[in-house]
Design an enzyme around this catalytic site. Structure first.
Site, PDB file in Angstrom:
ATOM      1  N   ARG A 140      29.243  27.436 -81.721  1.00  0.00           N
ATOM      2  CA  ARG A 140      28.784  26.921 -80.498  1.00  0.00           C
ATOM      3  C   ARG A 140      29.731  25.783 -80.228  1.00  0.00           C
ATOM      4  O   ARG A 140      30.449  25.224 -80.610  1.00  0.00           O
ATOM      5  CB  ARG A 140      28.043  25.402 -81.662  1.00  0.00           C
ATOM      6  CG  ARG A 140      26.854  24.946 -80.880  1.00  0.00           C
ATOM      7  CD  ARG A 140      26.548  23.712 -81.112  1.00  0.00           C
ATOM      8  NE  ARG A 140      25.939  22.221 -80.271  1.00  0.00           N
ATOM      9  CZ  ARG A 140      25.782  21.289 -80.189  1.00  0.00           C
ATOM     10  NH1 ARG A 140      26.116  20.972 -82.402  1.00  0.00           N
ATOM     11  NH2 ARG A 140      25.640  20.279 -80.326  1.00  0.00           N
ATOM     12  N   ASN A 152      28.513  26.239 -86.252  1.00  0.00           N
ATOM     13  CA  ASN A 152      28.190  24.964 -85.307  1.00  0.00           C
ATOM     14  C   ASN A 152      29.599  23.539 -85.966  1.00  0.00           C
ATOM     15  O   ASN A 152      28.958  23.309 -87.090  1.00  0.00           O
ATOM     16  CB  ASN A 152      27.396  24.717 -85.407  1.00  0.00           C
ATOM     17  CG  ASN A 152      27.119  23.671 -84.729  1.00  0.00           C
ATOM     18  OD1 ASN A 152      27.805  22.564 -84.191  1.00  0.00           O
ATOM     19  ND2 ASN A 152      25.871  23.122 -84.635  1.00  0.00           N
ATOM     20  N   HIS A 170      22.616  20.591 -74.962  1.00  0.00           N
ATOM     21  CA  HIS A 170      20.909  20.810 -75.835  1.00  0.00           C
ATOM     22  C   HIS A 170      20.584  22.214 -75.442  1.00  0.00           C
ATOM     23  O   HIS A 170      19.490  22.331 -75.180  1.00  0.00           O
ATOM     24  CB  HIS A 170      19.566  20.499 -76.245  1.00  0.00           C
ATOM     25  CG  HIS A 170      20.070  19.017 -77.492  1.00  0.00           C
ATOM     26  ND1 HIS A 170      18.922  17.934 -76.603  1.00  0.00           N
ATOM     27  CD2 HIS A 170      20.619  19.106 -78.184  1.00  0.00           C
ATOM     28  CE1 HIS A 170      19.752  16.969 -77.905  1.00  0.00           C
ATOM     29  NE2 HIS A 170      20.044  18.111 -78.855  1.00  0.00           N
ATOM     30  N   ARG A 206      21.394   6.675 -80.630  1.00  0.00           N
ATOM     31  CA  ARG A 206      21.880   6.770 -78.550  1.00  0.00           C
ATOM     32  C   ARG A 206      20.823   6.068 -77.793  1.00  0.00           C
ATOM     33  O   ARG A 206      19.401   6.213 -78.207  1.00  0.00           O
ATOM     34  CB  ARG A 206      22.199   7.785 -78.218  1.00  0.00           C
ATOM     35  CG  ARG A 206      23.548   8.244 -79.204  1.00  0.00           C
ATOM     36  CD  ARG A 206      23.639   9.842 -78.265  1.00  0.00           C
ATOM     37  NE  ARG A 206      24.693  10.556 -78.758  1.00  0.00           N
ATOM     38  CZ  ARG A 206      24.081  12.240 -79.074  1.00  0.00           C
ATOM     39  NH1 ARG A 206      22.474  12.434 -78.730  1.00  0.00           N
ATOM     40  NH2 ARG A 206      25.720  13.147 -79.520  1.00  0.00           N
ATOM     41  N   GLU A 210      18.595  27.622 -82.467  1.00  0.00           N
ATOM     42  CA  GLU A 210      19.588  27.995 -81.746  1.00  0.00           C
ATOM     43  C   GLU A 210      20.723  29.110 -82.176  1.00  0.00           C
ATOM     44  O   GLU A 210      21.284  29.523 -80.866  1.00  0.00           O
ATOM     45  CB  GLU A 210      20.595  26.384 -81.817  1.00  0.00           C
ATOM     46  CG  GLU A 210      20.138  25.871 -80.428  1.00  0.00           C
ATOM     47  CD  GLU A 210      20.397  23.880 -81.312  1.00  0.00           C
ATOM     48  OE1 GLU A 210      20.026  23.685 -81.650  1.00  0.00           O
ATOM     49  OE2 GLU A 210      21.285  23.804 -80.377  1.00  0.00           O
TER      50      GLU A 210
END
Ligand code: ADP
Length: 415
Positions: free
Chosen positions: A99, A7, A189, A250, A396
């Site tokens: 990823r 990742n 996600h 965010r 993940e």
């Protein structure tokens, strides 16, 4: 097979080595052999390397770029020092799973990477200018270091949401903007929402068609997903990860006119506004203190900090709104699943999100809720709550490793 899961971020590289294969997946006996993280690539990098069950090795050394960082990681993995079981040479790394953040409409499923796939990921750079180039750096570096003979697979954050209907993914903008530029909701996600939906089925014995749940990934980035009949039918992140819930830095949903307004009032450029919306908003912007939920909860508790409380309250209220919206959109749900660093570890935030929702059939069992921290998995709804509540730690990397095996072995995947 030993799968290297990668990742890559703009200046970071996270990895795991996971042993898995088709029969191992069936038995749920996949095995994580090592994991690690390189931060601040390009400067004095911080490296953490850990063989499962052994203490972590910490290093600080200059690593110029992703290729040099991955070279360092792979040398450690195959070295006798690392004690990663069953891996002593490059030939013991059988495939790489990456990823990849944005697959747009091109990639709805995980794919074995070839030149066409690389060009496709490049074509999506416009939509994820920070993420896709970093993911590509990881792909180039792995190909360089392991050779073209080692298969590489791309697993997209957007993939799981490719089942959304037009009514969820289209913005109410002039339709030709979608036709011309593919401006629409993609969602992110996806690997996390897909993984917890899979675990939910394992825990409850439900089949795919009867999986009607809302999944809440609450980490540094946050998103909600409406899953009906086992597939994503709506999600809170949009064209980019900026939309939806309040996150660490965010802001999530805002009135788009704020952008034009700010450009006049604060004489900010579009780039500056974009940076402000991505990096200085959310929990950090509201509290003026930190993007870290754990620290905000401590500030609120120990110093009664008003803005820390406000930031947490707004965070929880936004999640509540999405729960309400998705319950209406799906005509109800069987369960709500919490995951991500906050969702997995903060009984208090879960409690504040669910407070006052008993009319909707959402009621927490406080004792069960308090128990579910630090990677524990389980149910935390009150016995008489119509909608069941679960905490399911995400993984993940495991899903990326499994998709890699399935893609390399050309095995079918339904969800
Ligand atoms: P990322 O999205 O970067 O993978 P994580 O999923 O690890 O991030 O989530 C990070 C968030 O989880 C941070 O806001 C952190 O404060 C929060 N978190 C971790 N542990 C706890 C805890 N015990 N209580 C509250 N928040 C926590």
């Amino acid at each position: 097979m030993n799968i290297l899961v990668l990742n890559c971020g703009s200046s970071s590289l996270k990895f795991q080595i996971i042993e898995t294969d088709l029969d191992i997946i069936e038995k749920n006996e996949d095995h994580q052999k090592a994991k690690g993280l390189v931060e601040r690539i390009g400067g004095q990098s911080l490296v953490s390397l850990q063989s499962t069950g052994k203490p972590p090795v910490k290093q600080a050394l200059p690593l110029r770029d992703h290729r040099v960082a991955l070279d360092h990681v792979i040398r450690w993995i195959i070295s006798a020092d690392s004690q990663v079981p069953g891996i002593r040479s490059l030939a013991d790394i059988h495939a790489v799973g990456h990823r990849v953040v944005h697959g747009a409409e091109k990639f709805t499923k995980s794919v074995v990477i070839d030149e066409t796939v690389i060009r496709g990921i490049e074509d999506c750079i416009d939509l994820a200018p920070l993420h896709n180039p970093a993911n590509l750096k990881g792909i180039y570096a792995a190909r360089d270091l392991l050779g073209a003979g080692v298969p590489q697979v791309a697993v997209f954050d957007t993939g799981f949401h490719s089942t959304m209907p037009e009514t969820s993914y289209l913005y109410a903008l002039p339709y030709q903007l979608y036709r011309r530029h593919k401006i629409r909701r993609y969602g992110f996600h996806g690997t996390s929402h897909r993984y917890v939906a899979y675990r939910y089925r394992q825990l409850t014995g439900k089949d795919l068609e009867n999986t009607n749940i809302i999944t809440l990934h609450l980490g540094n980035g946050c998103s909600a997903c409406a899953i009906k009949g086992g597939v994503s039918v709506d999600t809170s992140m949009g064209l980019t990860p900026l939309e939806g819930l309040v996150m660490g830095t965010r802001g999530g949903d805002i009135d788009p006119s704020i952008i034009e307004f700010l450009s006049h009032k604060e004489a900010m450029s579009l780039n500056e506004i974009d940076a402000m919306l991505n990096k200085q908003s959310g929990l950090l912007g509201l509290s003026g203190l930190t993007n870290d939920m754990r620290d905000l909860l401590a500030e609120e508790h120990e110093h009664q900090d008003r803005r820390a409380k406000l930031a947490i309250d707004i965070f929880c209220l936004r999640v509540k709104k999405y729960i309400g919206a998705y319950l209406a959109e799906m005509g109800g749900a069987d369960s709500i699943v919490f995951t991500g660093g906050i969702g997995e570890n903060s009984p208090q935030v879960r409690q504040r999100i669910c407070a006052g929702l008993s009319n909707l059939g959402i009621e927490i069992d406080e004792q069960a809720n308090d128990q579910l921290v630090g990677g524990k998995e389980g149910e935390m709804g009150a016995a008489d709550g119509k909608i069941k509540l679960y905490v399911i730690p995400t993984n993940e990397e495991l899903l990326i490793a499994r998709d890699t095996v399935r893609s390399v072995r050309n095995a079918p995947r339904r969800w």
